[in-house]
Motif scaffolding. Sequence first.
Motif, PDB file in Angstrom:
ATOM      1  N   SER A   1     -10.212  -1.487   1.367  1.00 39.90           N
ATOM      2  CA  SER A   1     -10.817  -2.583   0.616  1.00 39.90           C
ATOM      3  C   SER A   1     -12.272  -2.759   1.011  1.00 39.90           C
TER       4      SER A   1
ATOM      5  N   SER B   1       0.835   6.862   1.860  1.00 40.92           N
ATOM      6  CA  SER B   1      -0.083   5.963   1.159  1.00 40.92           C
ATOM      7  C   SER B   1      -1.073   5.327   2.127  1.00 40.92           C
TER       8      SER B   1
ATOM      9  N   ASN C   1      -5.571   1.470  -3.653  1.00 40.33           N
ATOM     10  CA  ASN C   1      -4.225   1.813  -3.214  1.00 40.33           C
ATOM     11  C   ASN C   1      -4.025   3.301  -3.489  1.00 40.33           C
TER      12      ASN C   1
ATOM     13  N   LYS D   1      -4.189   1.882   2.025  1.00 39.58           N
ATOM     14  CA  LYS D   1      -4.914   0.851   1.300  1.00 39.58           C
ATOM     15  C   LYS D   1      -6.243   0.636   1.995  1.00 39.58           C
TER      16      LYS D   1
ATOM     17  N   MET E   1      -9.973  -3.405  -4.020  1.00 38.01           N
ATOM     18  CA  MET E   1      -8.938  -2.777  -3.221  1.00 38.01           C
ATOM     19  C   MET E   1      -8.580  -1.424  -3.829  1.00 38.01           C
TER      20      MET E   1
END
Length: 135
Positions: free
Chosen positions: A38, A34, A97, A36, A95
């Motif tokens: 932003s 994964s 994800n 993340k 954001m």
Amino acid sequence: MGSFKNLEEATEFFKEDKFATSNGIKIDELNDESCKCSMILNENHRNAYGGVMGGVIFTLGDFAFAVLSNHIHQLTVAQQVSINYLSAPKGDKLMANAYLKKTGRTSTIINIDISDETGREVAQFIGSGFKLNMK
């Protein structure tokens, strides 16, 4: 084990993605399954009505897809992507994800959930990547 040793190495590599980085997109977290990303929104991200341009949201999803897919296997290119816009964003931050759905010998599927700082679901981006440089 991913292509990048750490977050700093990935950030250094993707600073060459001028469109995303010049629009303020940053990598916040990265692991083998994964990532993340932003961005802080400003007036350059707005349309004539004052809303966030769809292309801004798409670019954030596309960047998160690129980061994770190329961490899984360098070089991976987008083969097919889609986006569903769910809600207009509120606030000043978006954001993304991204998480690995499936990886195989020649392809990778990544889902990206995009939300705003209030927790509102803004979009769902799905990317299919084709792995180049297979040996």
